[in-house]
Design a protein around this motif. Structure first.
Motif, mmCIF file in Angstrom:
data_model
loop_
_atom_site.group_PDB
_atom_site.id
_atom_site.type_symbol
_atom_site.label_atom_id
_atom_site.label_comp_id
_atom_site.label_asym_id
_atom_site.label_seq_id
_atom_site.Cartn_x
_atom_site.Cartn_y
_atom_site.Cartn_z
ATOM 1 N N THR A 1 7.343 1.206 -5.530
ATOM 2 C CA THR A 1 7.948 2.274 -4.727
ATOM 3 C C THR A 1 6.916 3.125 -3.999
ATOM 4 O O THR A 1 7.281 3.950 -3.164
ATOM 5 C CB THR A 1 8.811 3.190 -5.620
ATOM 6 O OG1 THR A 1 7.993 3.762 -6.646
ATOM 7 C CG2 THR A 1 9.944 2.401 -6.245
ATOM 8 N N GLU A 2 5.648 2.909 -4.285
ATOM 9 C CA GLU A 2 4.609 3.663 -3.597
ATOM 10 C C GLU A 2 4.142 2.961 -2.318
ATOM 11 O O GLU A 2 3.334 3.492 -1.568
ATOM 12 C CB GLU A 2 3.424 3.883 -4.535
ATOM 13 C CG GLU A 2 3.774 4.747 -5.739
ATOM 14 C CD GLU A 2 2.611 4.925 -6.694
ATOM 15 O OE1 GLU A 2 1.512 4.389 -6.385
ATOM 16 O OE2 GLU A 2 2.787 5.579 -7.730
ATOM 17 N N LYS A 3 4.672 1.750 -2.095
ATOM 18 C CA LYS A 3 4.310 1.002 -0.891
ATOM 19 C C LYS A 3 5.400 1.126 0.165
ATOM 20 O O LYS A 3 6.392 1.831 -0.029
ATOM 21 C CB LYS A 3 4.043 -0.454 -1.244
ATOM 22 C CG LYS A 3 2.802 -0.642 -2.109
ATOM 23 C CD LYS A 3 2.522 -2.111 -2.386
ATOM 24 C CE LYS A 3 1.246 -2.273 -3.201
ATOM 25 N NZ LYS A 3 0.948 -3.700 -3.497
ATOM 26 N N ASP A 4 5.238 0.437 1.269
ATOM 27 C CA ASP A 4 6.140 0.549 2.415
ATOM 28 C C ASP A 4 7.404 -0.275 2.191
ATOM 29 O O ASP A 4 7.329 -1.497 2.020
ATOM 30 C CB ASP A 4 5.400 0.067 3.672
ATOM 31 C CG ASP A 4 6.172 0.333 4.955
ATOM 32 O OD1 ASP A 4 7.350 0.758 4.891
ATOM 33 O OD2 ASP A 4 5.581 0.117 6.036
ATOM 34 N N ILE A 5 8.556 0.372 2.214
ATOM 35 C CA ILE A 5 9.824 -0.342 1.999
ATOM 36 C C ILE A 5 10.110 -1.333 3.132
ATOM 37 O O ILE A 5 10.904 -2.248 2.987
ATOM 38 C CB ILE A 5 10.996 0.655 1.853
ATOM 39 C CG1 ILE A 5 12.242 -0.055 1.298
ATOM 40 C CG2 ILE A 5 11.285 1.358 3.172
ATOM 41 C CD1 ILE A 5 13.389 0.879 0.976
ATOM 42 N N LYS A 6 9.436 -1.184 4.243
ATOM 43 C CA LYS A 6 9.631 -2.107 5.364
ATOM 44 C C LYS A 6 8.799 -3.376 5.204
ATOM 45 O O LYS A 6 8.994 -4.333 5.944
ATOM 46 C CB LYS A 6 9.270 -1.416 6.692
ATOM 47 C CG LYS A 6 10.146 -0.216 7.020
ATOM 48 C CD LYS A 6 9.872 0.336 8.413
ATOM 49 C CE LYS A 6 8.454 0.856 8.565
ATOM 50 N NZ LYS A 6 8.171 1.995 7.652
#
Length: 290
Positions: A138-143
Protein backbone atom coordinates in the motif's frame (compact mmCIF):
# COMPACT_ATOMS: atom_id res chain seq x y z
CA UNK A 1 -13.05 18.10 -17.79
CA UNK A 2 -9.34 18.70 -17.20
CA UNK A 3 -9.20 15.73 -14.82
CA UNK A 4 -10.82 13.46 -17.42
CA UNK A 5 -8.29 14.55 -20.02
CA UNK A 6 -5.42 13.90 -17.63
CA UNK A 7 -6.72 10.43 -16.79
CA UNK A 8 -7.19 9.60 -20.47
CA UNK A 9 -3.65 10.71 -21.21
CA UNK A 10 -2.31 8.58 -18.38
CA UNK A 11 -4.07 5.48 -19.72
CA UNK A 12 -2.46 5.74 -23.16
CA UNK A 13 0.88 4.09 -22.19
CA UNK A 14 -1.06 1.23 -20.57
CA UNK A 15 -3.42 0.24 -23.35
CA UNK A 16 -0.73 -1.31 -25.55
CA UNK A 17 0.52 -3.67 -22.82
CA UNK A 18 -1.70 -6.61 -23.79
CA UNK A 19 -0.78 -10.25 -23.24
CA UNK A 20 -2.01 -13.85 -23.07
CA UNK A 21 -1.30 -16.99 -21.04
CA UNK A 22 0.04 -19.96 -22.98
CA UNK A 23 2.40 -21.98 -20.76
CA UNK A 24 1.85 -24.24 -17.75
CA UNK A 25 4.71 -24.59 -15.27
CA UNK A 26 4.64 -27.70 -13.03
CA UNK A 27 6.82 -27.73 -9.90
CA UNK A 28 9.25 -25.34 -11.57
CA UNK A 29 9.40 -27.20 -14.89
CA UNK A 30 8.26 -25.07 -17.81
CA UNK A 31 6.31 -26.92 -20.49
CA UNK A 32 5.95 -26.05 -24.17
CA UNK A 33 3.64 -23.12 -25.05
CA UNK A 34 0.09 -24.39 -25.70
CA UNK A 35 1.11 -27.96 -24.89
CA UNK A 36 -1.35 -28.00 -21.98
CA UNK A 37 -2.94 -24.55 -22.35
CA UNK A 38 -5.73 -24.07 -24.89
CA UNK A 39 -5.06 -21.45 -27.54
CA UNK A 40 -7.76 -19.08 -28.86
CA UNK A 41 -9.06 -17.92 -32.24
CA UNK A 42 -8.73 -14.18 -31.72
CA UNK A 43 -7.02 -12.35 -34.61
CA UNK A 44 -4.66 -10.92 -32.01
CA UNK A 45 -4.36 -13.52 -29.25
CA UNK A 46 -3.41 -10.87 -26.70
CA UNK A 47 -6.66 -8.89 -26.98
CA UNK A 48 -8.60 -8.52 -23.71
CA UNK A 49 -12.28 -9.23 -23.14
CA UNK A 50 -14.32 -6.16 -22.15
CA UNK A 51 -17.90 -5.05 -21.67
CA UNK A 52 -17.27 -1.66 -23.25
CA UNK A 53 -15.24 -0.87 -26.39
CA UNK A 54 -15.09 -4.61 -27.01
CA UNK A 55 -12.45 -6.49 -28.98
CA UNK A 56 -13.34 -9.35 -31.38
CA UNK A 57 -17.03 -9.16 -30.40
CA UNK A 58 -16.19 -10.71 -27.01
CA UNK A 59 -17.76 -9.76 -23.66
CA UNK A 60 -17.71 -11.49 -20.24
CA UNK A 61 -21.35 -12.45 -20.80
CA UNK A 62 -20.51 -14.87 -23.62
CA UNK A 63 -19.91 -18.63 -23.36
CA UNK A 64 -16.33 -18.25 -24.57
CA UNK A 65 -15.53 -16.24 -21.44
CA UNK A 66 -14.83 -19.61 -19.84
CA UNK A 67 -11.48 -20.14 -21.54
CA UNK A 68 -11.31 -17.45 -24.28
CA UNK A 69 -12.68 -17.05 -27.77
CA UNK A 70 -12.75 -20.31 -29.75
CA UNK A 71 -10.58 -22.08 -27.19
CA UNK A 72 -12.73 -25.23 -27.11
CA UNK A 73 -11.81 -25.89 -30.75
CA UNK A 74 -8.22 -26.41 -29.51
CA UNK A 75 -9.22 -28.79 -26.68
CA UNK A 76 -8.73 -32.07 -28.61
CA UNK A 77 -5.21 -31.12 -29.72
CA UNK A 78 -4.20 -29.80 -26.29
CA UNK A 79 -2.51 -32.36 -24.02
CA UNK A 80 -3.64 -33.00 -20.46
CA UNK A 81 -0.90 -32.69 -17.83
CA UNK A 82 -0.78 -35.16 -14.95
CA UNK A 83 -0.40 -33.13 -11.77
CA UNK A 84 -0.01 -34.31 -8.18
CA UNK A 85 -2.42 -32.67 -5.73
CA UNK A 86 -0.47 -30.14 -3.67
CA UNK A 87 1.86 -29.29 -6.55
CA UNK A 88 3.10 -25.77 -7.14
CA UNK A 89 2.03 -24.55 -10.57
CA UNK A 90 2.17 -21.36 -12.59
CA UNK A 91 0.53 -20.02 -15.72
CA UNK A 92 2.98 -17.98 -17.76
CA UNK A 93 2.42 -15.29 -20.37
CA UNK A 94 3.52 -15.86 -23.95
CA UNK A 95 6.20 -14.14 -26.05
CA UNK A 96 8.14 -12.72 -23.10
CA UNK A 97 5.34 -10.41 -21.96
CA UNK A 98 4.78 -9.21 -18.40
CA UNK A 99 1.64 -7.89 -16.73
CA UNK A 100 1.89 -4.16 -17.26
CA UNK A 101 -1.62 -3.29 -16.04
CA UNK A 102 -2.70 -2.68 -12.45
CA UNK A 103 -5.09 -5.35 -11.25
CA UNK A 104 -5.58 -8.67 -9.50
CA UNK A 105 -4.53 -12.18 -10.49
CA UNK A 106 -6.90 -15.10 -9.92
CA UNK A 107 -6.94 -18.84 -10.54
CA UNK A 108 -10.06 -21.01 -10.81
CA UNK A 109 -10.59 -24.73 -11.33
CA UNK A 110 -13.53 -26.75 -12.67
CA UNK A 111 -13.87 -30.53 -12.65
CA UNK A 112 -14.87 -32.35 -15.82
CA UNK A 113 -18.02 -34.47 -15.37
CA UNK A 114 -17.55 -38.10 -14.44
CA UNK A 115 -16.76 -40.13 -17.53
CA UNK A 116 -15.57 -37.04 -19.40
CA UNK A 117 -11.99 -35.92 -20.00
CA UNK A 118 -10.61 -32.40 -19.67
CA UNK A 119 -10.17 -32.21 -23.45
CA UNK A 120 -13.88 -32.88 -23.86
CA UNK A 121 -15.03 -30.38 -21.25
CA UNK A 122 -16.29 -26.93 -22.22
CA UNK A 123 -16.21 -25.56 -18.69
CA UNK A 124 -19.98 -25.26 -18.34
CA UNK A 125 -19.95 -26.59 -14.76
CA UNK A 126 -19.06 -24.94 -11.46
CA UNK A 127 -15.77 -23.11 -10.95
CA UNK A 128 -14.02 -22.58 -7.61
CA UNK A 129 -11.20 -20.20 -6.82
CA UNK A 130 -7.89 -21.60 -5.51
CA UNK A 131 -5.78 -18.45 -5.63
CA UNK A 132 -6.03 -14.67 -5.67
CA UNK A 133 -3.56 -11.84 -5.32
CA UNK A 134 -4.31 -8.14 -5.27
CA UNK A 135 -2.46 -5.21 -3.75
CA UNK A 136 0.81 -6.25 -2.11
CA UNK A 137 2.24 -2.92 -0.96
CA UNK A 138 0.00 0.00 0.00
CA UNK A 139 3.01 2.30 0.12
CA UNK A 140 3.54 1.96 -3.63
CA UNK A 141 1.60 3.35 -6.59
CA UNK A 142 -1.87 1.82 -6.98
CA UNK A 143 -1.62 2.56 -10.71
CA UNK A 144 1.43 0.30 -11.09
CA UNK A 145 3.70 -1.57 -8.67
CA UNK A 146 1.43 -1.70 -5.64
CA UNK A 147 -0.18 -4.78 -7.22
CA UNK A 148 1.28 -8.25 -6.60
CA UNK A 149 1.12 -9.07 -10.32
CA UNK A 150 2.86 -5.94 -11.59
CA UNK A 151 5.57 -6.66 -14.19
CA UNK A 152 5.45 -10.42 -13.55
CA UNK A 153 5.28 -12.93 -16.40
CA UNK A 154 3.24 -15.52 -14.50
CA UNK A 155 0.68 -16.25 -11.80
CA UNK A 156 1.96 -18.83 -9.30
CA UNK A 157 -0.35 -20.97 -7.20
CA UNK A 158 -0.71 -24.32 -5.42
CA UNK A 159 -3.24 -27.03 -6.21
CA UNK A 160 -5.10 -27.87 -2.96
CA UNK A 161 -3.76 -31.13 -1.55
CA UNK A 162 -7.30 -32.13 -0.59
CA UNK A 163 -8.61 -31.89 -4.16
CA UNK A 164 -10.16 -35.17 -5.40
CA UNK A 165 -8.52 -37.04 -8.26
CA UNK A 166 -9.92 -36.38 -11.71
CA UNK A 167 -9.60 -34.21 -14.79
CA UNK A 168 -9.96 -30.45 -14.48
CA UNK A 169 -9.62 -27.16 -16.25
CA UNK A 170 -7.43 -24.53 -14.59
CA UNK A 171 -8.38 -20.96 -15.52
CA UNK A 172 -5.79 -18.27 -14.84
CA UNK A 173 -6.90 -14.66 -15.10
CA UNK A 174 -5.47 -11.19 -14.82
CA UNK A 175 -7.86 -8.24 -14.68
CA UNK A 176 -6.55 -4.87 -15.82
CA UNK A 177 -8.40 -2.19 -13.86
CA UNK A 178 -6.71 0.90 -15.28
CA UNK A 179 -9.90 1.71 -17.23
CA UNK A 180 -12.39 0.17 -14.79
CA UNK A 181 -13.50 3.63 -13.59
CA UNK A 182 -15.07 3.96 -17.05
CA UNK A 183 -16.49 0.44 -17.09
CA UNK A 184 -13.56 -0.85 -19.14
CA UNK A 185 -12.02 -3.54 -16.98
CA UNK A 186 -9.88 -5.83 -19.16
CA UNK A 187 -9.85 -9.61 -18.74
CA UNK A 188 -6.86 -11.73 -19.78
CA UNK A 189 -7.40 -15.46 -19.26
CA UNK A 190 -6.78 -18.98 -20.52
CA UNK A 191 -7.39 -22.59 -19.47
CA UNK A 192 -4.99 -25.47 -18.91
CA UNK A 193 -6.06 -29.12 -18.99
CA UNK A 194 -4.86 -31.26 -16.07
CA UNK A 195 -5.42 -34.65 -14.48
CA UNK A 196 -5.09 -34.52 -10.68
CA UNK A 197 -3.66 -37.56 -8.90
CA UNK A 198 -2.87 -38.35 -5.27
CA UNK A 199 -5.63 -36.06 -4.03
CA UNK A 200 -8.07 -36.14 -1.15
CA UNK A 201 -11.80 -36.02 -0.53
CA UNK A 202 -12.46 -32.33 -0.06
CA UNK A 203 -14.52 -30.17 -2.35
CA UNK A 204 -15.85 -26.62 -2.15
CA UNK A 205 -19.42 -26.06 -1.06
CA UNK A 206 -21.85 -24.56 -3.55
CA UNK A 207 -21.57 -21.08 -2.03
CA UNK A 208 -17.88 -21.10 -2.97
CA UNK A 209 -18.46 -21.67 -6.69
CA UNK A 210 -19.50 -19.60 -9.69
CA UNK A 211 -20.10 -20.21 -13.36
CA UNK A 212 -18.68 -18.56 -16.45
CA UNK A 213 -20.44 -16.67 -17.83
CA UNK A 214 -22.68 -15.30 -15.09
CA UNK A 215 -20.28 -15.23 -12.16
CA UNK A 216 -19.11 -11.74 -13.06
CA UNK A 217 -21.58 -8.88 -13.51
CA UNK A 218 -20.93 -5.65 -15.38
CA UNK A 219 -21.95 -3.55 -12.37
CA UNK A 220 -19.79 -5.44 -9.85
CA UNK A 221 -17.61 -3.05 -7.78
CA UNK A 222 -14.55 -5.08 -8.81
CA UNK A 223 -15.00 -3.97 -12.41
CA UNK A 224 -15.93 -0.34 -11.70
CA UNK A 225 -12.93 0.45 -9.52
CA UNK A 226 -10.77 3.53 -9.93
CA UNK A 227 -7.00 3.57 -9.50
CA UNK A 228 -6.95 7.30 -10.15
CA UNK A 229 -7.85 8.64 -6.70
CA UNK A 230 -5.03 7.26 -4.58
CA UNK A 231 -4.66 4.07 -2.56
CA UNK A 232 -7.86 2.29 -1.61
CA UNK A 233 -9.10 -1.21 -0.86
CA UNK A 234 -9.89 -3.38 -3.89
CA UNK A 235 -13.00 -5.62 -3.71
CA UNK A 236 -12.02 -9.03 -5.06
CA UNK A 237 -14.43 -10.60 -7.59
CA UNK A 238 -15.79 -14.10 -7.36
CA UNK A 239 -16.18 -16.47 -4.41
CA UNK A 240 -13.71 -16.87 -1.53
CA UNK A 241 -10.56 -18.91 -2.07
CA UNK A 242 -11.01 -22.63 -1.40
CA UNK A 243 -8.01 -24.25 0.24
CA UNK A 244 -9.38 -27.67 1.14
CA UNK A 245 -12.05 -29.47 3.13
CA UNK A 246 -15.76 -29.40 2.38
CA UNK A 247 -16.44 -25.80 3.36
CA UNK A 248 -15.60 -22.60 1.49
CA UNK A 249 -12.28 -20.93 2.20
CA UNK A 250 -11.98 -17.69 4.14
CA UNK A 251 -10.98 -15.59 1.14
CA UNK A 252 -9.57 -12.10 1.50
CA UNK A 253 -12.67 -10.28 0.30
CA UNK A 254 -10.33 -7.44 -0.55
CA UNK A 255 -6.97 -7.17 -2.16
CA UNK A 256 -4.41 -5.70 0.18
CA UNK A 257 -2.74 -9.11 0.27
CA UNK A 258 -2.27 -12.23 -1.81
CA UNK A 259 -4.16 -15.42 -0.98
CA UNK A 260 -3.57 -18.93 -2.25
CA UNK A 261 -3.98 -22.55 -1.33
CA UNK A 262 -0.32 -22.62 -0.24
CA UNK A 263 -0.31 -21.79 3.47
CA UNK A 264 2.34 -24.16 4.82
CA UNK A 265 5.99 -23.37 5.45
CA UNK A 266 8.67 -25.72 4.15
CA UNK A 267 11.53 -24.15 6.05
CA UNK A 268 13.14 -22.94 2.85
CA UNK A 269 14.44 -19.38 2.70
CA UNK A 270 12.08 -18.44 -0.09
CA UNK A 271 9.04 -19.63 1.86
CA UNK A 272 10.20 -17.75 4.99
CA UNK A 273 10.52 -14.59 2.95
CA UNK A 274 6.98 -15.09 1.62
CA UNK A 275 5.58 -15.41 5.14
CA UNK A 276 7.50 -12.33 6.30
CA UNK A 277 6.09 -10.37 3.35
CA UNK A 278 2.60 -11.66 4.08
CA UNK A 279 2.76 -10.47 7.69
CA UNK A 280 4.06 -7.10 6.54
CA UNK A 281 1.22 -6.79 4.02
CA UNK A 282 -1.39 -7.62 6.65
CA UNK A 283 0.02 -4.93 8.94
CA UNK A 284 -0.13 -2.42 6.10
CA UNK A 285 -3.68 -3.47 5.31
CA UNK A 286 -4.79 -2.90 8.90
CA UNK A 287 -3.08 0.49 8.92
CA UNK A 288 -4.87 1.59 5.75
CA UNK A 289 -8.25 0.36 6.98
CA UNK A 290 -7.78 2.35 10.18
Amino acid sequence: MKLSLLVSAAIVPLVSAHYFFDTLIIDGVETTPNQYVRSNTRPAKYNPTKWKNTRDDMTPDMLDFRCNKGSFTFAPQTETAEVQAGSKLAMKLGVGATMQHPGPGLVYMSKAPEGSAANQYEGDGDWFKIHEEGICDTEKDIKTDAWCTWDKDRIEFTVPADLPDGEYLIRSEHIGVHGAHDGQAEFYYACAQVKITGGGTGFPSTDATIQFPGGYKQDDPSFNFSVWGGMKEYPMPGPPVWTGGTESGSGSGSAFNGTSADSSSTGETQEEEKHTCSRRRRRRARHVRQ
